[in-house]
Design an enzyme around this catalytic site. Structure first.
Site, mmCIF file in Angstrom:
data_model
loop_
_atom_site.group_PDB
_atom_site.id
_atom_site.type_symbol
_atom_site.label_atom_id
_atom_site.label_comp_id
_atom_site.label_asym_id
_atom_site.label_seq_id
_atom_site.Cartn_x
_atom_site.Cartn_y
_atom_site.Cartn_z
ATOM 1 N N GLU A 1 12.175 12.745 0.447
ATOM 2 C CA GLU A 1 11.131 12.092 -0.337
ATOM 3 C C GLU A 1 9.730 12.550 0.092
ATOM 4 O OE1 GLU A 1 10.751 10.139 -2.910
ATOM 5 O OE2 GLU A 1 8.647 9.668 -2.564
ATOM 6 N N HIS B 1 0.849 -1.203 0.000
ATOM 7 C CA HIS B 1 0.000 0.000 0.000
ATOM 8 C C HIS B 1 0.882 1.250 0.000
ATOM 9 C CE1 HIS B 1 -2.933 3.024 1.247
ATOM 10 N NE2 HIS B 1 -2.206 3.271 2.318
ATOM 11 N N ARG C 1 1.779 0.031 15.071
ATOM 12 C CA ARG C 1 1.417 -0.061 13.663
ATOM 13 C C ARG C 1 1.857 -1.410 13.104
ATOM 14 N NH1 ARG C 1 5.941 3.764 10.707
ATOM 15 N NH2 ARG C 1 4.668 3.297 8.896
ATOM 16 N N SER D 1 13.407 6.547 -13.575
ATOM 17 C CA SER D 1 12.267 7.302 -14.090
ATOM 18 C C SER D 1 12.189 8.681 -13.448
ATOM 19 C CB SER D 1 10.980 6.509 -13.826
ATOM 20 O OG SER D 1 9.857 7.337 -13.915
ATOM 21 N N SER D 2 12.295 8.711 -12.116
ATOM 22 C CA SER D 2 12.183 9.990 -11.414
ATOM 23 C C SER D 2 13.310 10.943 -11.772
ATOM 24 C CB SER D 2 12.214 9.769 -9.899
ATOM 25 O OG SER D 2 11.061 9.119 -9.487
ATOM 26 N N LYS E 1 4.043 29.585 5.082
ATOM 27 C CA LYS E 1 3.140 29.217 3.994
ATOM 28 C C LYS E 1 1.690 29.229 4.450
ATOM 29 C CE LYS E 1 6.040 26.725 0.875
ATOM 30 N NZ LYS E 1 5.441 27.339 -0.313
ATOM 31 N N SER F 1 -1.076 27.099 -3.822
ATOM 32 C CA SER F 1 -0.755 28.514 -4.022
ATOM 33 C C SER F 1 -1.248 29.019 -5.373
ATOM 34 C CB SER F 1 0.761 28.731 -3.937
ATOM 35 O OG SER F 1 1.257 28.187 -2.751
ATOM 36 N N HIS G 1 13.408 11.380 4.083
ATOM 37 C CA HIS G 1 12.817 12.641 4.496
ATOM 38 C C HIS G 1 12.621 13.620 3.342
ATOM 39 C CE1 HIS G 1 10.761 14.875 7.397
ATOM 40 N NE2 HIS G 1 11.304 15.952 6.888
ATOM 41 N N HIS H 1 15.267 12.108 12.750
ATOM 42 C CA HIS H 1 14.087 12.163 13.612
ATOM 43 C C HIS H 1 13.139 10.985 13.342
ATOM 44 C CE1 HIS H 1 12.103 14.964 10.427
ATOM 45 N NE2 HIS H 1 11.712 13.745 10.221
ATOM 46 N N HIS H 2 13.429 10.226 12.282
ATOM 47 C CA HIS H 2 12.645 9.013 12.028
ATOM 48 C C HIS H 2 13.157 7.853 12.864
ATOM 49 C CE1 HIS H 2 10.434 10.543 8.475
ATOM 50 N NE2 HIS H 2 11.495 11.309 8.336
ATOM 51 N N THR I 1 7.184 26.437 7.081
ATOM 52 C CA THR I 1 5.861 25.863 6.829
ATOM 53 C C THR I 1 4.784 26.792 7.373
ATOM 54 O OG1 THR I 1 6.927 23.728 7.158
ATOM 55 C CG2 THR I 1 4.530 23.728 6.941
ATOM 56 N N TYR J 1 8.970 15.345 1.275
ATOM 57 C CA TYR J 1 8.784 16.720 0.781
ATOM 58 C C TYR J 1 8.618 16.756 -0.725
ATOM 59 C CZ TYR J 1 9.762 18.256 5.482
ATOM 60 O OH TYR J 1 9.692 18.445 6.823
#
Lengths: 546, 283
Positions: A263, A82, A458, A177-178, A339, A276, A261, A310-311, A336, A265
């Site tokens: 990723e 998933h 989880r 690809s990316s 924004k 925006s 991380h 921090h992960h 953030t 963003y």
């Protein structure tokens, strides 16, 4: 700047209409940015439903305590797949699809800078996802050690079966690809922009994608390197993540999150860009603080590289590391916040109307902020020891992904489909889709905060009975949310086939052409646009900074 | 520059999808091979052949278009940006393995040899570099020294960078002879480098007991030098194509993107080697 010719390559036959090729082949060999954008968007929509079905399996199993429908290994495959399908198959490709459609239209370019490579980016994506999906049908099933693929878990036969090399090569293909897509976007923005458009005139969507493209080039090779080491540790006797040979499994976590991380963003910055773009149009005001939006985006991108650990607060880092990563992470709240305040200020005293794209955008501002706040809670290292690997983190990142990235993708669909197709979508069904989604997404994810704080871990198919009530409520929300998305599928198909039958104007939305170039083109957008770059570009969105 | 000032946008492209099919077939074959399936090697070969056909076809097409003057200055800028950011992504890829080496030497290996880890788990383990870990994986080995073949290889690659630049000067000065000679020298030095590296690997495996399985030293050593060697091969093949095209009379002082791209790539490979020589061999 010179004009642009669209020429046949040496394989082309001799029709000179410069239109699309006939039949199905058109979609396989196309180099047109609009065709490729459509392919990306449709592929992403299909994967959204594939990944969504897996989520339905997860919520069905968690509806009640005890094992109901699937065996635990398959359940874990579902959580792993998933995540991988939604991240790499749905959200990222959907934004690349938007980039393909919109960037050339918004900057006055005839096409993407490297059209053949553009075609290859898309097919590499399909190949990568197919390789990944093939593991579902293999002995031992799809990977079930979590989308992070942590060793040593993922190297053990029981968690990966025969799937590991396929998953690794899939990551390689998706990475290629990316990277090709990102290179194309950078070259297009820098080299194909209408001469009249300065960098600080560009719509925020273009800016956020430019910055995202740099993130992609800088981190996709990191993920590729990490999984390559998994592969050699499994099959070629290396010891990168094996302490017996002097390696360290924690190293994988560092490398993975150095990719991971930025990723996340990569999935949120283009979201900011679309928000925006949409909010000023329906607030009928210039975007508040254009320049600060650009700088905030760049700051977030920079900070994303220096907060990865921090992960992994609970992995056993030196205390200085914990403190550094805690404070660095909290710093992200500053740009953030800039924004969120800017979006709010844009709406302040605006002559607002609430069409579906605007509704989704407003829901995004509110619900993303909530996801941001729970992020701030978990940035506090000592508190994170309680939250780590519980449903609290699941609730957090789903709030930043579903009512944020996914909602904004829906908003983008409603916002631009009329432009692309020339047909208006059914506003009533759109609003129904919005309200069902917004209510059910909160029923789905909000209770997961409580579950996490109460200690529910989880990635488990079963749980203690005290978690039963909130899990049932969450599952009911999940089923309603899942079913509601069929409305979106209906609207997309219906709009492509003619929608309400109402003829949309070139501008589609009132005075939209003051904000961005694509609204000055005819609706539907012709197959080839801006063969001569526009001489004047709209500046409504940058009024504040000029 | 070229005769065309318009931005060339090809109408259709068949090579990208062919290349993708080739690559995914090759990778699916490799994955099947690793899982012990007998169809693996066949798929790998078929995929590789298709992929090579794509490379030849696509690059031939591009070369013809370039020589036909279909690429304007602006197209050239797009290509240069593409190559530049591709090389940047490659640098990041190598940085992962350099980072792994740094982390292992400076953090994880010392941690294994101190405190409770050492006391309780493996008291005899001395955390020195090179190491194959507390489990002595792969058995005794000798580390690779810097001053034999590796130093010679450093000189070879550095000289090849010089000959490559000399060839470029020849191209700019319309001295085709110098261009071709410079390229021949560069390609030869490149392949000589790979040959010497093959000798080095052979010696490591047969006489020094140093293999990919020699703990984390063997892992980082072969991963870093191996990926680099692969990149040298790719770079040398690219330069060979450029040499062939030069011999056919391609490239003009104001239109030679392929040469430039190959030269950039070659210098990138060169610089990575200097990093390897210092961090893998020397210290």
């Amino acid at each position: 700047m010179s004009a642009v010719v669209v020429e046949h390559d040496h394989h082309a036959d001799d029709h000179h209409d410069h239109g699309p090729a006939k039949g199905l082949l058109r979609w396989i060999i196309t180099t047109n940015h609009k065709d490729i954008g459509t392919l990306y968007l449709l592929f992403a929509l299909a994967m959204f439903f594939v990944g969504g079905s897996m989520a339905m399996v997860i919520r069905a199993e968690l509806f009640e305590p005890g094992l109901q429908f699937v065996d635990p290994a398959f359940f874990n495959s579902m959580t792993t797949m998933h995540a991988l399908v939604m991240v790499f198959g749905a959200v990222m490709p959907a934004f690349v699809g938007l980039a393909n459609w919109q960037i050339p239209l918004m900057i006055g370019a005839a096409d993407m800078a490297l059209p053949r490579m553009n075609n290859m980016s898309f097919w590499m994506l399909v190949a990568g996802v197919l390789l990944l999906a093939s593991t579902l049908f293999m002995e031992g099933g799809a990977p079930n050690g979590g989308w992070t693929l942590y060793p040593p878990l993922v190297l053990q036969p029981i968690t990966v079966g025969k799937a590991l090399p396929f998953a690794v090569f899939s990551v390689h293909l998706l990475g290629i690809s990316s990277i090709m897509g990102a290179i194309n976007i950078i070259a297009t923005i820098f080299n194909m922009r209408a001469p009249a458009m300065k960098l600080m005139d560009m719509p925020l969507f273009v800016w956020t994608w430019l910055i995202t493209a740099f993130l992609l080039i800088a981190v996709m090779p990191v993920f590729a390197g990490a999984v390559t080491m998994l592969l050699t540790d499994k099959f070629f006797h290396t010891s990168f993540f094996n302490a017996a040979g002097g390696g360290d499994p924690v190293l994988y976590e560092h490398i993975f999150w150095f990719f991971g991380h930025p990723e996340v963003y990569i999935m949120i910055l283009p979201t900011f860009g679309v928000a925006s773009t949409i909010i000023p149009v329906f607030a009928r005001k210039p975007l508040f603080g254009y320049a600060s939006m650009v700088w905030a985006t760049a700051s977030i991108a920079f900070l994303s590289f220096i907060v990865w650990a921090h992960h992994m607060f609970t992995v056993g880092m030196p205390i200085a590391g914990e403190l550094y990563f805690m404070y660095a992470t909290m710093l992200i709240a500053v740009p953030t916040g800039v924004k969120v305040f800017n979006w709010t200020a844009t709406m302040w005293k605006g002559a607002m109307t609430f069409e579906t794209p605007m509704l989704f955008s407003i829901a995004f501002v509110v619900l993303f902020t909530m996801g941001g706040f729970t992020g701030l809670m978990m940035a506090i290292a000592p508190a994170d020891f309680q939250y780590h690997d519980t449903y609290f983190i699941v609730a957090h990142f789903h709030y930043t992904l579903v009512p944020a990235s996914v909602f904004i993708l829906m908003a983008a669909g409603y916002f631009w489909l009329p432009k692309w197709t020339g047909h208006m979508y059914n506003e009533k069904i759109g609003q129904l889709h919005f309200w069902l989604s917004t209510i059910s997404v909160n029923i789905l994810f909000f209770p997961q905060h409580f579950l996490g704080l109460a200690g529910m871990p989880r990635r488990i198919p079963d749980y203690a009975v005290q978690f039963a009530d909130w899990n049932m409520i969450s599952s009911i929300g999940g089923f309603i949310f899942g079913a509601s998305q069929l409305l979106f599928l209906y609207i997309v198909i219906d709009t492509i086939k003619g929608g309400t039958g109402e003829k949309v104007s070139d501008e589609v939305w009132e005075e939209a052409s003051k904000h961005s170039l694509e609204w000055t083109l005819p609706s539907p957008v012709p197959y080839h646009t801006w063969t001569t770059p526009p001489a004047i570009v709209p500046t409504e969105h940058v009024l504040d900074s000029h | 520059m070229s005769t065309n000032t318009a931005y060339y946008i090809p109408h259709k492209a068949t090579w990208p999808v062919i290349g993708t099919v080739g690559l995914v077939t090759m990778l699916a074959g490799f994955a099947n091979y690793l899982n012990g399936s007998s169809i693996g090697p066949t798929l790998m070969v078929v995929g590789l052949v298709v992929f090579i056909v794509m490379l030849v076809g696509w690059f031939t097409l591009q070369a013809h278009e370039s020589e036909a003057g279909m690429y304007s200055t602006q197209v050239g800028v797009s290509y240069r940006m593409g190559m530049m950011w591709f090389i940047f992504s490659e640098i990041i890829f190598f940085a992962v393995f350099f980072g792994t080496l740094w982390y292992t030497r400076n953090l994880s290996v010392p941690w294994l040899g101190e405190g409770a880890t050492k006391e309780l788990l493996h008291s005899t383990f001395e955390a020195t570099w090179p190491t194959n870990g507390p489990g002595k994986l792969g058995g005794d080995f000798k580390p690779m020294g810097a001053w034999g073949l590796p130093f010679l290889n450093t000189l070879l690659l550095l000289s090849s960078g010089v000959t490559c630049t000399w060839a470029h000067h020849g191209l700019l000065a319309k001295n085709r002879d110098q261009l071709i000679k410079g390229l021949i020298a560069t390609v030869s030095l490149g392949f000589l480098f790979v040959t010497f590296q093959a000798f080095e690997y052979h010696e490591a495996y047969t006489e020094m007991g140093l293999t990919l399985g020699s703990g984390v030293y063997g892992s980082t050593f072969f991963m870093l030098t191996g990926f680099h060697g692969f990149h040298v091969c790719v770079g040398a093949i690219i330069l060979s194509v450029v040499l062939f095209r030069s011999w056919k009379g391609h490239f003009q002082p104001e239109n030679h993107f392929a040469f430039e791209a190959a030269a950039w790539y070659w210098h990138f490979v060169d610089v990575v080697w200097l990093g390897l020589f210092v961090f893998v061999y020397l210290i």
